[in-house]
Scaffold this motif. Sequence first.
Motif, mmCIF file in Angstrom:
data_model
loop_
_atom_site.group_PDB
_atom_site.id
_atom_site.type_symbol
_atom_site.label_atom_id
_atom_site.label_comp_id
_atom_site.label_asym_id
_atom_site.label_seq_id
_atom_site.Cartn_x
_atom_site.Cartn_y
_atom_site.Cartn_z
ATOM 1 N N ILE A 141 45.316 49.376 31.647
ATOM 2 C CA ILE A 141 46.411 49.819 32.516
ATOM 3 C C ILE A 141 46.689 48.712 33.517
ATOM 4 O O ILE A 141 45.789 48.270 34.227
ATOM 5 C CB ILE A 141 46.024 51.102 33.280
ATOM 6 N N ARG A 142 47.911 48.255 33.571
ATOM 7 C CA ARG A 142 48.271 47.157 34.469
ATOM 8 C C ARG A 142 48.931 47.739 35.726
ATOM 9 O O ARG A 142 49.975 48.381 35.637
ATOM 10 C CB ARG A 142 49.211 46.216 33.721
ATOM 11 N N MET A 146 53.567 46.159 43.779
ATOM 12 C CA MET A 146 52.824 46.256 45.041
ATOM 13 C C MET A 146 52.807 44.889 45.722
ATOM 14 O O MET A 146 52.935 43.854 45.076
ATOM 15 C CB MET A 146 51.385 46.689 44.752
ATOM 16 N N HIS A 167 42.770 34.922 45.510
ATOM 17 C CA HIS A 167 42.113 36.016 44.769
ATOM 18 C C HIS A 167 41.918 37.227 45.672
ATOM 19 O O HIS A 167 42.192 38.355 45.286
ATOM 20 C CB HIS A 167 40.720 35.595 44.268
ATOM 21 N N LEU A 168 41.402 36.951 46.877
ATOM 22 C CA LEU A 168 41.115 38.047 47.798
ATOM 23 C C LEU A 168 42.397 38.709 48.276
ATOM 24 O O LEU A 168 42.505 39.932 48.296
ATOM 25 C CB LEU A 168 40.291 37.545 48.986
ATOM 26 N N ALA A 171 43.643 40.853 45.559
ATOM 27 C CA ALA A 171 42.746 41.962 45.239
ATOM 28 C C ALA A 171 42.808 43.068 46.295
ATOM 29 O O ALA A 171 42.714 44.254 45.971
ATOM 30 C CB ALA A 171 41.309 41.452 45.071
ATOM 31 N N LEU A 174 45.891 45.118 45.501
ATOM 32 C CA LEU A 174 45.685 45.953 44.321
ATOM 33 C C LEU A 174 44.711 47.100 44.621
ATOM 34 O O LEU A 174 44.987 48.263 44.331
ATOM 35 C CB LEU A 174 45.172 45.097 43.162
ATOM 36 N N ASP A 192 38.018 37.191 36.015
ATOM 37 C CA ASP A 192 37.762 36.545 34.726
ATOM 38 C C ASP A 192 37.913 35.022 34.847
ATOM 39 O O ASP A 192 37.751 34.301 33.876
ATOM 40 C CB ASP A 192 38.701 37.100 33.647
ATOM 41 N N TYR A 196 35.303 31.572 39.589
ATOM 42 C CA TYR A 196 35.339 32.538 40.697
ATOM 43 C C TYR A 196 34.366 33.682 40.437
ATOM 44 O O TYR A 196 34.636 34.565 39.626
ATOM 45 C CB TYR A 196 36.764 33.071 40.893
ATOM 46 N N GLY A 199 33.083 39.389 43.280
ATOM 47 C CA GLY A 199 33.719 40.618 42.810
ATOM 48 C C GLY A 199 33.735 41.639 43.930
ATOM 49 O O GLY A 199 33.408 41.319 45.080
ATOM 50 N N TYR A 200 34.117 42.853 43.610
ATOM 51 C CA TYR A 200 34.092 43.901 44.644
ATOM 52 C C TYR A 200 33.973 45.274 44.017
ATOM 53 O O TYR A 200 34.252 45.452 42.827
ATOM 54 C CB TYR A 200 35.360 43.843 45.514
ATOM 55 N N GLY A 222 36.779 41.806 34.631
ATOM 56 C CA GLY A 222 37.569 42.990 34.303
ATOM 57 C C GLY A 222 37.572 44.006 35.420
ATOM 58 O O GLY A 222 37.021 43.751 36.504
ATOM 59 N N ARG A 223 38.211 45.131 35.136
ATOM 60 C CA ARG A 223 38.315 46.189 36.145
ATOM 61 C C ARG A 223 38.115 47.562 35.516
ATOM 62 O O ARG A 223 38.608 47.819 34.414
ATOM 63 C CB ARG A 223 39.714 46.181 36.785
HETATM 64 N N1 WAQ Z 1 46.158 45.757 37.002
HETATM 65 C C1 WAQ Z 1 45.032 46.146 36.355
HETATM 66 N N2 WAQ Z 1 44.045 45.299 36.028
HETATM 67 C C2 WAQ Z 1 44.187 44.017 36.365
HETATM 68 C C3 WAQ Z 1 45.322 43.543 37.061
HETATM 69 C C4 WAQ Z 1 46.337 44.482 37.383
HETATM 70 N N3 WAQ Z 1 47.452 44.127 38.029
HETATM 71 N N4 WAQ Z 1 45.165 42.210 37.270
HETATM 72 C C5 WAQ Z 1 43.978 41.880 36.730
HETATM 73 N N5 WAQ Z 1 43.387 42.955 36.162
HETATM 74 C C6 WAQ Z 1 42.089 43.011 35.460
HETATM 75 C C7 WAQ Z 1 42.110 42.256 34.150
HETATM 76 O O1 WAQ Z 1 41.250 42.915 33.257
HETATM 77 C C8 WAQ Z 1 41.533 40.909 34.510
HETATM 78 O O2 WAQ Z 1 40.874 40.327 33.415
HETATM 79 C C9 WAQ Z 1 40.530 41.292 35.603
HETATM 80 O O3 WAQ Z 1 41.108 42.415 36.265
HETATM 81 C C10 WAQ Z 1 40.268 40.199 36.603
HETATM 82 O O4 WAQ Z 1 41.498 39.754 37.140
HETATM 83 O O5 WAQ Z 1 37.068 37.247 47.069
HETATM 84 O O6 WAQ Z 1 40.719 37.565 40.823
HETATM 85 O O7 WAQ Z 1 42.967 38.472 38.649
HETATM 86 O O8 WAQ Z 1 37.161 39.377 47.545
HETATM 87 O O9 WAQ Z 1 40.876 37.384 37.637
HETATM 88 C C11 WAQ Z 1 38.003 39.851 43.276
HETATM 89 C C12 WAQ Z 1 37.242 39.301 44.466
HETATM 90 C C13 WAQ Z 1 38.814 38.853 42.510
HETATM 91 C C14 WAQ Z 1 38.139 38.662 45.478
HETATM 92 C C15 WAQ Z 1 39.429 39.547 41.350
HETATM 93 O O10 WAQ Z 1 40.662 39.263 39.339
HETATM 94 C C16 WAQ Z 1 37.398 38.417 46.802
HETATM 95 C C17 WAQ Z 1 40.328 38.678 40.504
HETATM 96 P P1 WAQ Z 1 41.564 38.615 38.189
#
Ligand code: WAQ
Length: 252
Positions: A141-142, A146, A167-168, A171, A174, A192, A196, A199-200, A222-223
């Motif tokens: 689910i994307r 936002m 990234h932060l 995140a 989201l 991913d 980096y 995570g959280y 992933g999420r």
């Molecule tokens: N909706 C749902 N899932 C998503 C979305 C979205 N818009 N964007 C990314 N994902 C899922 C997808 O499976 C990606 O493979 C995974 O999340 C990771 O995405 O320092 O950068 O954009 O506090 O690589 C978190 C920590 C960073 C930041 C997360 O995720 C901090 C990050 P990424």
Amino acid sequence: MLYSIRMRASQGGAHEDGGHHISGAERILNKDDLPKMAEELVRRALYHSKGTADFIRLTIDDIEEEKIISVPALSIETYEAKDVADGHKEVYRFLQKAGISKLAVKKAMEFLLNLPENLRGAALFDAQSGKRLDDTGMRGIRVTRMDFQNPVKANAVLNQQGFKDVHLHEAIVLASKVLSAPHMVGELCWSDDPDYIVGYVSADNTYHRITKMKPLHSSQGGRVFFVDAVQNENDIAQIKRYLENQVVLVDL
Ligand code: WAQ
Ligand code: MG
């Protein structure tokens, strides 16, 4: 007028043709800011640590302003993990404190750690049984539509707190939208991007950063979204609609 701009990029063909997910991002902004953002997003797709995209899709559409809702940003707390195992231990602690079962956390962790390939979106898990509830397979689910209510101010505030990484910033937006969805009780995420490792988990109005969630150079991320008291298909459809379509601006 406000516009939603979204980018997704992959390698080896489009996502829907089995291409490997490289990057995705989105913003909500004014007309005059669109050209610059379009360039920035294309640049991200082309110069990503996961590789060069050969498929890039930009989608731009206007937003009906009467449909916008505003939600508060989660508060940020950082856990300095000693190593990846320590980081994973905290995942259990934070999520179980929010009423998510140990079994559900275990299943979510196993799911993310054993993915054969990254999802572009997230998987929806039942917070008690740990069963996956959505039927989106390897797409996931994307969450879209936002942004920060006031991106300039939000960036300034976060930068001042030492949170400079995009990234932060993304995140927080989201995670704040996700936790405001119906039935939602928690989220588990790590990037991913191979360079980096932060995570959280989010739960109880808090964004708990965990500084080590995977080994450096791993592109496994992933999420998982945890929902509670879901009775039927209608509930799942409602959650999905909110995540995918509801326009949400995050107030920091
Ligand atoms: N909706 C749902 N899932 C998503 C979305 C979205 N818009 N964007 C990314 N994902 C899922 C997808 O499976 C990606 O493979 C995974 O999340 C990771 O995405 O320092 O950068 O954009 O506090 O690589 C978190 C920590 C960073 C930041 C997360 O995720 C901090 C990050 P990424
Ligand atoms: Mg990524």
